[in-house]
Design an enzyme around this catalytic site. Structure first.
Site, PDB file in Angstrom:
ATOM      1  N   ASP A   1      -6.944   9.637   0.279  1.00 20.49           N
ATOM      2  CA  ASP A   1      -5.554   9.611  -0.192  1.00 20.49           C
ATOM      3  C   ASP A   1      -5.278   8.270  -0.887  1.00 20.49           C
ATOM      4  O   ASP A   1      -4.435   7.490  -0.460  1.00 20.49           O
ATOM      5  CB  ASP A   1      -4.632   9.827   1.007  1.00 20.49           C
ATOM      6  CG  ASP A   1      -3.188  10.043   0.621  1.00 20.49           C
ATOM      7  OD1 ASP A   1      -2.901  10.132  -0.588  1.00 20.49           O
ATOM      8  OD2 ASP A   1      -2.350  10.114   1.534  1.00 20.49           O
TER       9      ASP A   1
ATOM     10  N   LYS B   1      -4.088   7.666  -3.983  1.00 22.53           N
ATOM     11  CA  LYS B   1      -2.881   7.608  -4.810  1.00 22.53           C
ATOM     12  C   LYS B   1      -3.059   6.658  -5.997  1.00 22.53           C
ATOM     13  O   LYS B   1      -2.268   5.729  -6.205  1.00 22.53           O
ATOM     14  CB  LYS B   1      -1.654   7.215  -3.992  1.00 22.53           C
ATOM     15  CG  LYS B   1      -1.277   8.218  -2.898  1.00 22.53           C
ATOM     16  CD  LYS B   1       0.023   7.806  -2.218  1.00 22.53           C
ATOM     17  CE  LYS B   1       0.450   8.819  -1.166  1.00 22.53           C
ATOM     18  NZ  LYS B   1      -0.406   8.759   0.041  1.00 22.53           N
TER      19      LYS B   1
ATOM     20  N   ASP C   1      -2.762   3.785 -12.061  1.00 25.49           N
ATOM     21  CA  ASP C   1      -2.948   2.805 -13.134  1.00 25.49           C
ATOM     22  C   ASP C   1      -3.503   3.499 -14.379  1.00 25.49           C
ATOM     23  O   ASP C   1      -3.693   4.715 -14.394  1.00 25.49           O
ATOM     24  CB  ASP C   1      -3.880   1.688 -12.659  1.00 25.49           C
ATOM     25  CG  ASP C   1      -3.490   0.321 -13.214  1.00 25.49           C
ATOM     26  OD1 ASP C   1      -3.202   0.249 -14.433  1.00 25.49           O
ATOM     27  OD2 ASP C   1      -3.476  -0.651 -12.449  1.00 25.49           O
TER      28      ASP C   1
END
Length: 263
Positions: A91, A93, A96
């Site tokens: 996880d 996430k 960028d």
């Protein structure tokens, strides 16, 4: 509306290797439970994963919170994956630009792409984030989830943002396998298929005091049409018997799925 198709029947809707393996595993193992294991030491992590492993289809990690992370941890994690037949979802996430996430995914001390079957990303940076991750992960048979909604109070991932996440997924169906969301995001009339995983699932509480809001497995699977329930502290809290609680959530999630098929 929730899907009336069995998990195994949906395999053919996906070209992505990770998605096909996950749906087949869920059907075979008869569990739609993902364990969100957010502890900070290697020993505790592996002990809990071993106890819960027989009851889950997916182990969700936040590997960067481990204070004693090393390559031995990854090797033991892989052994547990084989032993108990679950897949791994880091996880991370990602959030960028494409070139940066490509390196975050494949390099550094964690080398996520080498061991995580699935990871996820915020759609906020645009299509480049998917393209960067895909450049690394697709050839390895990995899959990506987009964070279309979040279960925390006050989340900004709503409305037009959620709709944009769905459209982004449609543009990258070979790599984006689904969403983190609280509900099914496309109708059964649509020709494409996406796996929806929902956090914030609890049988005994409604909030944790830090903004997390909980719903029951029945709410998530039957009423909201999600495919996988993500459960954390409800399984391994300080007063919990991990195996007993994992089995309880496994049974509740699968019961809701069978009820969904029957309705």
């Amino acid at each position: 509306m929730a899907s009336k198709k069995k998990y195994g029947e949906r395999v053919e809707n996906f070209s992505n290797k990770a998605a096909r393996e996950l749906l087949s595993l869920i059907e075979h193992k008869k569990t739609n439970l993902s364990l969100a294991l957010d502890v900070t030491t290697k020993r505790e992590f592996l002990e809990i994963a071993d106890k819960a492993g027989p009851y889950i289809c997916l182990l969700k990690t936040h590997v960067d919170i481990l204070v004693d992370f090393d390559q031995d941890f990854i090797e033991q994690l892989k052994e547990l994956r084989t032993k108990h037949e679950f897949m791994i979802f880091e996880d991370r996430k990602f959030a960028d630009i494409g070139n940066t996430v490509k390196h975050q995914y494949s390099k550094g001390i964690y080398k996520i792409s080498e061991w995580a079957d699935i990871t996820n990303a915020h759609p906020l940076p645009g299509d480049g984030i998917v393209s960067g991750l895909k450049e690394v992960g697709l050839v390895l048979g990995r899959g990506l989830l987009l964070l279309a909604e979040m279960s925390s109070k006050g989340s900004l991932a709503t409305g037009a943002y959620t709709e944009a996440a769905v459209e982004m997924a449609r543009r990258h169906k070979d790599f984006v396998v689904g969403f983190i969301a609280g509900r099914k995001l496309i109708s059964d009339d649509d020709k494409e298929d996406f796996i929806v995983m929902s956090p914030g699932v609890g049988l005994d509480v409604s909030t944790d005091g830090l903004g997390q809001q909980y719903r029951t497995p029945r709410n998530v699977i039957l009423e909201s049409g999600s495919d996988i329930i993500i459960v954390g502290r409800g399984i391994y809290g300080s007063d919990k018997d991990v195996a007993v609680e994992a089995q309880r959530y496994r049974d509740a999630g699968w019961k809701a799925y069978l009820e969904r098929l029957a309705n």
